[in-house]
Write a protein that holds these residues in place. Structure first.
Motif, PDB file in Angstrom:
ATOM      1  N   TYR A 105       2.736  -5.571  23.405  1.00  0.00           N
ATOM      2  CA  TYR A 105       3.120  -4.548  22.649  1.00  0.00           C
ATOM      3  C   TYR A 105       3.340  -4.896  21.178  1.00  0.00           C
ATOM      4  O   TYR A 105       4.326  -5.983  21.076  1.00  0.00           O
ATOM      5  CB  TYR A 105       4.217  -3.682  23.123  1.00  0.00           C
ATOM      6  CG  TYR A 105       4.965  -2.634  22.141  1.00  0.00           C
ATOM      7  CD1 TYR A 105       4.008  -1.417  22.208  1.00  0.00           C
ATOM      8  CD2 TYR A 105       5.896  -2.859  21.430  1.00  0.00           C
ATOM      9  CE1 TYR A 105       4.579  -0.581  21.375  1.00  0.00           C
ATOM     10  CE2 TYR A 105       6.411  -1.815  20.332  1.00  0.00           C
ATOM     11  CZ  TYR A 105       5.743  -0.714  20.367  1.00  0.00           C
ATOM     12  OH  TYR A 105       6.066   0.062  19.621  1.00  0.00           O
ATOM     13  N   SER A 106       2.788  -4.399  20.401  1.00  0.00           N
ATOM     14  CA  SER A 106       2.835  -5.062  18.972  1.00  0.00           C
ATOM     15  C   SER A 106       2.952  -3.736  17.769  1.00  0.00           C
ATOM     16  O   SER A 106       2.039  -2.868  18.042  1.00  0.00           O
ATOM     17  CB  SER A 106       1.737  -5.925  18.377  1.00  0.00           C
ATOM     18  OG  SER A 106       1.814  -6.176  17.351  1.00  0.00           O
ATOM     19  N   ARG A 107       4.088  -3.775  17.081  1.00  0.00           N
ATOM     20  CA  ARG A 107       4.237  -2.698  16.081  1.00  0.00           C
ATOM     21  C   ARG A 107       4.523  -3.342  14.864  1.00  0.00           C
ATOM     22  O   ARG A 107       5.548  -4.309  14.950  1.00  0.00           O
ATOM     23  CB  ARG A 107       5.112  -1.719  16.706  1.00  0.00           C
ATOM     24  CG  ARG A 107       5.361  -0.576  15.897  1.00  0.00           C
ATOM     25  CD  ARG A 107       6.431   0.356  16.471  1.00  0.00           C
ATOM     26  NE  ARG A 107       6.815   1.426  15.574  1.00  0.00           N
ATOM     27  CZ  ARG A 107       6.242   2.854  15.471  1.00  0.00           C
ATOM     28  NH1 ARG A 107       5.370   2.903  16.421  1.00  0.00           N
ATOM     29  NH2 ARG A 107       6.598   3.456  14.735  1.00  0.00           N
ATOM     30  N   THR A 108       3.999  -2.594  13.869  1.00  0.00           N
ATOM     31  CA  THR A 108       4.495  -3.245  12.375  1.00  0.00           C
ATOM     32  C   THR A 108       4.827  -1.757  11.689  1.00  0.00           C
ATOM     33  O   THR A 108       3.848  -0.955  11.572  1.00  0.00           O
ATOM     34  CB  THR A 108       3.394  -3.988  11.610  1.00  0.00           C
ATOM     35  OG1 THR A 108       3.192  -5.261  12.299  1.00  0.00           O
ATOM     36  CG2 THR A 108       3.772  -4.528  10.254  1.00  0.00           C
ATOM     37  N   GLY A 109       5.905  -1.787  10.709  1.00  0.00           N
ATOM     38  CA  GLY A 109       5.988  -0.763   9.909  1.00  0.00           C
ATOM     39  C   GLY A 109       6.328  -1.407   8.630  1.00  0.00           C
ATOM     40  O   GLY A 109       6.760  -2.472   8.195  1.00  0.00           O
ATOM     41  N   LEU A 110       5.358  -0.703   7.727  1.00  0.00           N
ATOM     42  CA  LEU A 110       4.933  -1.186   6.121  1.00  0.00           C
ATOM     43  C   LEU A 110       5.402  -0.155   5.255  1.00  0.00           C
ATOM     44  O   LEU A 110       5.356   1.145   5.543  1.00  0.00           O
ATOM     45  CB  LEU A 110       3.587  -1.225   5.955  1.00  0.00           C
ATOM     46  CG  LEU A 110       2.948  -2.411   6.917  1.00  0.00           C
ATOM     47  CD1 LEU A 110       1.421  -2.284   6.939  1.00  0.00           C
ATOM     48  CD2 LEU A 110       3.248  -3.694   6.272  1.00  0.00           C
ATOM     49  N   THR A 111       6.259  -0.747   4.233  1.00  0.00           N
ATOM     50  CA  THR A 111       6.350   0.305   3.027  1.00  0.00           C
ATOM     51  C   THR A 111       5.796  -0.364   1.571  1.00  0.00           C
ATOM     52  O   THR A 111       6.329  -1.609   1.565  1.00  0.00           O
ATOM     53  CB  THR A 111       7.997   0.416   2.791  1.00  0.00           C
ATOM     54  OG1 THR A 111       8.669   0.814   4.045  1.00  0.00           O
ATOM     55  CG2 THR A 111       8.324   1.156   1.659  1.00  0.00           C
ATOM     56  N   ASN A 112       5.108   0.333   0.849  1.00  0.00           N
ATOM     57  CA  ASN A 112       4.474  -0.089   0.023  1.00  0.00           C
ATOM     58  C   ASN A 112       4.540   0.889  -1.230  1.00  0.00           C
ATOM     59  O   ASN A 112       3.875   1.909  -1.414  1.00  0.00           O
ATOM     60  CB  ASN A 112       2.982  -0.290   0.308  1.00  0.00           C
ATOM     61  CG  ASN A 112       2.280  -0.975  -0.978  1.00  0.00           C
ATOM     62  OD1 ASN A 112       2.609  -1.305  -1.898  1.00  0.00           O
ATOM     63  ND2 ASN A 112       1.132  -1.358  -0.678  1.00  0.00           N
ATOM     64  N   ASN A 113       5.752   0.829  -1.948  1.00  0.00           N
ATOM     65  CA  ASN A 113       6.135   1.708  -3.045  1.00  0.00           C
ATOM     66  C   ASN A 113       5.918   0.760  -4.514  1.00  0.00           C
ATOM     67  O   ASN A 113       6.303  -0.249  -4.467  1.00  0.00           O
ATOM     68  CB  ASN A 113       7.527   2.162  -2.707  1.00  0.00           C
ATOM     69  CG  ASN A 113       7.817   2.781  -1.158  1.00  0.00           C
ATOM     70  OD1 ASN A 113       6.805   3.249  -0.706  1.00  0.00           O
ATOM     71  ND2 ASN A 113       9.146   2.876  -0.855  1.00  0.00           N
ATOM     72  N   PHE A 114       5.865   1.835  -5.387  1.00  0.00           N
ATOM     73  CA  PHE A 114       6.289   1.312  -6.572  1.00  0.00           C
ATOM     74  C   PHE A 114       7.155   2.445  -7.540  1.00  0.00           C
ATOM     75  O   PHE A 114       6.772   3.684  -7.294  1.00  0.00           O
ATOM     76  CB  PHE A 114       4.999   0.893  -7.318  1.00  0.00           C
ATOM     77  CG  PHE A 114       4.151   1.856  -7.905  1.00  0.00           C
ATOM     78  CD1 PHE A 114       4.282   2.511  -9.096  1.00  0.00           C
ATOM     79  CD2 PHE A 114       3.043   2.352  -7.316  1.00  0.00           C
ATOM     80  CE1 PHE A 114       3.095   3.585  -9.478  1.00  0.00           C
ATOM     81  CE2 PHE A 114       2.006   3.254  -7.536  1.00  0.00           C
ATOM     82  CZ  PHE A 114       2.257   3.850  -8.888  1.00  0.00           C
ATOM     83  N   TYR A 115       7.713   1.994  -8.487  1.00  0.00           N
ATOM     84  CA  TYR A 115       8.479   2.668  -9.383  1.00  0.00           C
ATOM     85  C   TYR A 115       8.259   2.463 -10.786  1.00  0.00           C
ATOM     86  O   TYR A 115       8.374   1.270 -11.328  1.00  0.00           O
ATOM     87  CB  TYR A 115       9.909   2.654  -9.131  1.00  0.00           C
ATOM     88  CG  TYR A 115      10.806   3.493  -9.836  1.00  0.00           C
ATOM     89  CD1 TYR A 115      11.015   4.728  -9.119  1.00  0.00           C
ATOM     90  CD2 TYR A 115      11.476   3.259 -10.807  1.00  0.00           C
ATOM     91  CE1 TYR A 115      12.112   5.690  -9.756  1.00  0.00           C
ATOM     92  CE2 TYR A 115      12.538   4.193 -11.564  1.00  0.00           C
ATOM     93  CZ  TYR A 115      12.659   5.412 -10.996  1.00  0.00           C
ATOM     94  OH  TYR A 115      13.277   6.339 -11.425  1.00  0.00           O
ATOM     95  N   ALA A 116       7.777   3.309 -11.906  1.00  0.00           N
ATOM     96  CA  ALA A 116       7.271   2.810 -13.043  1.00  0.00           C
ATOM     97  C   ALA A 116       7.840   3.483 -14.112  1.00  0.00           C
ATOM     98  O   ALA A 116       7.926   4.956 -14.034  1.00  0.00           O
ATOM     99  CB  ALA A 116       5.803   2.976 -13.043  1.00  0.00           C
ATOM    100  N   ASP A 117       8.569   2.941 -15.259  1.00  0.00           N
ATOM    101  CA  ASP A 117       8.902   3.679 -16.445  1.00  0.00           C
ATOM    102  C   ASP A 117       7.736   3.481 -17.430  1.00  0.00           C
ATOM    103  O   ASP A 117       7.444   2.363 -17.635  1.00  0.00           O
ATOM    104  CB  ASP A 117      10.272   3.029 -16.789  1.00  0.00           C
ATOM    105  CG  ASP A 117      11.619   3.481 -16.064  1.00  0.00           C
ATOM    106  OD1 ASP A 117      11.439   4.550 -15.245  1.00  0.00           O
ATOM    107  OD2 ASP A 117      12.426   2.787 -16.089  1.00  0.00           O
TER     108      ASP A 117
END
Length: 871
Positions: free
Chosen positions: A428-440
């Motif tokens: 069993y294999s699981r990956t959680g990914l968060t790919n965010n950016f915040y720009a001024d």
């Protein structure tokens, strides 16, 4: 029956003995006399194996007994064939097999002159000295030692070079234990040293010019590798890597994924009794690390527990000059960018193995990995129409690429005899990914004029069931077959927010929220057959059938019409042992390349609006045919390996770059969108040569050159809005050189250098780059540890790479500068006392080799924005 016919039957019976014992072993372990799991007494065994012959053999009252043992380990050799041969006729007249404890006995022997012949799979045949049996003879031979035959099934170990390289019928093994400068680094630092591999400044790995490969860790996949190969390699410490296997022609046993081949990273495994703790630490200008690994082994139980963390800090800068055609107007964009990276990587592992019985083992492993990649960017972008400045923007961007992954597997292995085993594996294999950016977005005087935010959360989950069985057929043949089921699920959710000068964020109507659910179920079966001829030919042939079913929806309720597909992928590997220890190998195989998570993800990543990334959930797999011919030889103290190869791919998954349409996407003029399509044809031919030599007993030198020619063809939008066919060709050459020197009093030194020339892409050329390092190490007392000092790219001001892109609608020059000078000190120490034991039984485990990773652009890596090249 005539005497000649009886002798024929007797000889045939001896040959079939091993097959008979194979099937007999399927009964309960340790079956009693005459039961399904055993053979009963020696007389009963002989009657079963020599039916119709033993009664015709002259009878007497002589007896011979002994014990067969392995010459290296001293362990009993069970189920080996023992033939009694008449010295005068040189014909077998009787025989038996050794039992589970290695014991054998022949009774009721008539007087005469005889000799014994011992044979078994994986061992060299052994003939005893002639002896005489007279009336009443009772001869006890004691322990008879037989030697392992390393040539069985065509595996060739290069004499004197095993510390660096081993060559087998379908792979090349690079042993990384003595690499000094990689200490304190990660897996990507080790892979830079491996023949045929290239690691770019992003950490993406190529094999013979192609990034269409599959990376495994201890024959196991990981969902974090499927999401991002480069980041997965940074989570694996170099100090724990034992070897790297480069499988250029995988057999049918492996998943059909990886157009160019498979890279299997093998970590160090504890084969000792007792309790120990290893400490690995390092500190440098660009990275620091700490690793703790403990192990306990006693009796049937083994436990391992480990943790590793690494903090990095990188600076980079880049310039971008591009021209795009929008209608009849040419827009020119100029960008200057700088970035500062602060990634943190860690992994924690727990492993348990237990011997249920002498021939059965159970193992379980849990691995947890984490990545915290934080990057600060500054982008100053100017847009021109001719010489007229249309606008200028200044962006401060915070990027966050976060992930956590867990891999859990449970494996059961039943061994019947050497090379005959059955295994069941689950994972069993699981990956959680968060790919965010915040720009001024800032004005020319630095005031806030706008704000942008992208949130993208993904999960990638796999459940795998697998079973494999292998059995020898006679002495020189091996049969392998098995089945596998993979249930894979990708789930991506994304949204955009924008704000004005007040900074208040609202949802962006031009880039609405969206989602992708992608379910992929794979059923596979394979059969593989290996045959070794007396003239030293080894044939390994097989085929694998895979059926892939896909269901996908966009935005929760919009089905995507992605057809199911089935593939039959054959493989043929042939090797021939030549005089003088040389080996000639030839191979053909077909491979599948399925799209990876980032290639499917429809989220529009506009952290740098001039270089926008978006996936394509409608991608289909690509098929590649590979051929290879290689010759290896050892001449005195020098090992040489030369190879030529060819690769043909249709329906290739290729990166394409097109100008953004500001009327429909809302992105600024001059923006470039990079996405993926099944539009490519790729033809590659190349050659490589590698050498390793011992200049003295303490000084070694190794290196190599490789090059390839590539033709690419694909579709891209034209000036009239219609697709046009474009093509590109190019040659790329790379090489490496490494030298190690062992000095007195525990001192050693190493120097390493690597370069890769410009690499062709469908729409241009990716620039060249190089790396070099120098290191020294001092072993501590009793070799319980060491302390080392290493320097990397220490001359000048880092590495610069120039990439050119061209198509009917755009031209682009991107120059990236990575300030990657580094000096680091490393320390490792082992606490505890352990004693050696026989190596543990090799466990079978799940190995999903069928997903294309991020950056696998069909041999066409993308030019990345500044700061996107952490090391």
């Amino acid at each position: 029956m005539t005497k000649r016919f009886l002798l024929f039957i007797l000889t045939l019976g001896l040959c079939l003995t091993e097959i008979q014992t194979t099937y007999a072993q399927f009964g309960p372990p340790g079956g009693g006399p005459g039961g399904p799991g055993g053979f009963g007494g020696q007389d009963n065994r002989r009657k079963k194996e020599f039916t119709g012959v033993a009664e015709e053999t002259p009878k007497g009252n002589g007896k011979i007994a002994g014990i067969l043992v392995d010459s290296t380990s001293g362990k009993p050799v069970e189920f080996a064939t023992v033939a009694l041969i008449n010295v005068k006729t040189n014909k077998p007249i009787d025989g038996t097999t050794s039992d589970a404890k290695g014991h054998f006995a022949l009774t009721k022997l008539a007087p005469g002159d005889y000799r014994l012949q011992y044979s078994f799979i994986g061992y060299k045949n052994l003939d005893s000295k002639p002896f005489t049996v007279s009336k009443g003879t009772d001869l006890n031979l004691g322990s008879v030692k037989i030697q392992a035959d390393v040539r069985t099934l065509g595996e060739v170990t290069v004499t004197g070079q095993a510390a660096l390289i081993e060559e087998k019928v379908d792979r090349l093994v690079f042993n990384a234990d003595k690499d000094i400068t990689a200490k304190g680094g990660d897996a990507s630092d080790v892979l830079k040293r491996v023949p045929m591999l290239s690691v770019d400044l992003d950490g993406n790995v190529s094999l013979r010019g192609s990034q269409n490969i599959r990376v495994l860790i201890n024959n196991k996949p990981s969902t974090i590798v499927a999401a991002n190969v480069a980041d997965a390699l940074k989570q694996l410490p170099a100090d724990m890597i034992k070897s790297v296997e480069v499988i250029t022609s995988p057999s049918a046993k492996y998943d059909a994924e990886g157009a160019a081949g498979i890279i299997n990273i093998v970590t160090k495994k504890n084969t000792l009794h007792g309790l120990t703790l290893n400490v690995d630490a390092g500190a440098g200008l660009r990275a620091s690390n700490l690793g703790l690994n403990g192990s306990y082994r006693q009796g049937k139980l083994g436990l391992t527990l480990g943790g590793f963390g690494r903090a990095m800090y990188n600076r980079a800068s880049s310039t971008l000059d591009q021209t795009t055609l929008s209608g009849t107007q040419a827009l020119r964009t100029s960008q200057q960018a700088s970035a500062f990276d602060k990634p943190l990587f860690g992994q924690y592992t727990l492993g348990i193995d237990y011997d249920l019985a002498k021939d059965q083992s159970l193992s379980a492993n849990i691995r947890y990995g984490t990545r915290n990649f934080v990057q600060q960017q500054n982008q100053l972008t100017s847009t021109f129409a001719g010489e007229t400045l249309l606008g200028m923007t200044n962006r401060d961007v915070d990027r966050k690429d976060l992930s956590n992954s867990v891999d859990m597997n449970l494996d059961y292995v039943r061994t019947f005899k050497p090379q005959q085993e059955w295994s069941i594996s689950t994972q069993y294999s699981r990956t959680g990914l968060t790919n965010n950016f915040y720009a001024d977005i800032l004005g020319q005087t630095g005031e806030l004029t706008g704000r942008q935010r992208n949130l993208n959360n993904n999960t990638n989950q796999e459940i795998t069931f697998q079973t494999d069985y292998q059995t020898p057929i006679r002495k020189n043949q091996l049969l392998e077959f098995g089945g596998k089921a993979i249930m894979r699920q990708v789930d991506s959710h994304y949204q955009y927010q924008i704000g004005g000068s007040t900074g208040e964020l609202v949802f962006d109507p031009t880039n609405p929220s969206g989602a992708l659910k992608y379910n992929q179920n794979i059923g596979a079966g394979y059969i593989s057959y290996t045959y070794v001829t007396p003239s030293k030919y080894t044939f390994k042939v097989g085929t694998r059938y895979e059926h892939t079913g896909i269901t996908a929806t966009a935005n929760e309720n919009t089905p995507l019409n992605i057809p199911n597909y089935s593939n039959l992928v054959p493989s043929v590997n042939v090797s021939k042992g030549l005089k003088g220890g040389s080996t000639l190998k030839a191979a053909y195989n077909r491979r599948i390349q399925r799209p990876g998570l980032q290639q499917l993800n429809p989220n529009v990543n506009a952290a740098n609006p001039q270089m926008i990334m978006v996936g394509n959930p409608n991608l289909s797999p690509e098929l590649t045919d590979n051929v290879e011919l290689s010759l290896s030889s050892t001449i005195k103290k020098t090992y040489l390996n030369a190879a030529v190869f060819g690769r043909l791919t249709n329906n290739a998954i290729s990166q394409i770059r097109i100008p953004a349409d500001t009327l429909t996407t809302g992105f600024p003029a001059g923006s470039i969108i990079t996405t993926y399509q099944n539009i490519g044809v790729q033809r590659t031919v190349g050659a490589s040569v590698f050498f390793n030599t011992n200049l003295t007993s303490k000084w070694s030198l190794n290196g190599g050159l490789d090059g390839y020619y590539m033709y690419m063809q694909g579709l891209t939008p034209g000036a009239d809005g219609k697709s046009v066919t474009i093509s590109n060709t190019g040659v790329s050459i790379g090489g490496r050189l490494m030298s190690q020197l062992q000095l007195d009093k525990g001192w050693s030194a190493q120097v390493f250098s690597f370069f890769r020339g410009p690499m062709p892409q469908l729409q241009g050329t990716m620039g060249s780059f190089y790396m070099y390092s120098l290191g020294v190490r001092k072993d501590l007392a009793n070799k319980r540890g060491s302390i080392g000092l290493a320097a990397e790219n220490f001359i000048g001001n880092g590495v610069t790479m120039r990439t050119n892109l061209n198509s009917p609608l755009l031209s682009q020059v991107n120059v990236t500068h990575l300030y990657n000078q580094n000096i680091k000190i490393t320390f490792n120490y082992r606490i505890g006392k352990m004693t050696f034991e026989e190596p543990r039984r090799k466990s079978r485990s799940v190995s999903n080799d069928d997903v294309k990773g991020e950056g696998d652009g069909g041999g066409q890596p993308q030019a990345a924005p500044a700061g996107s090249r952490p090391k």
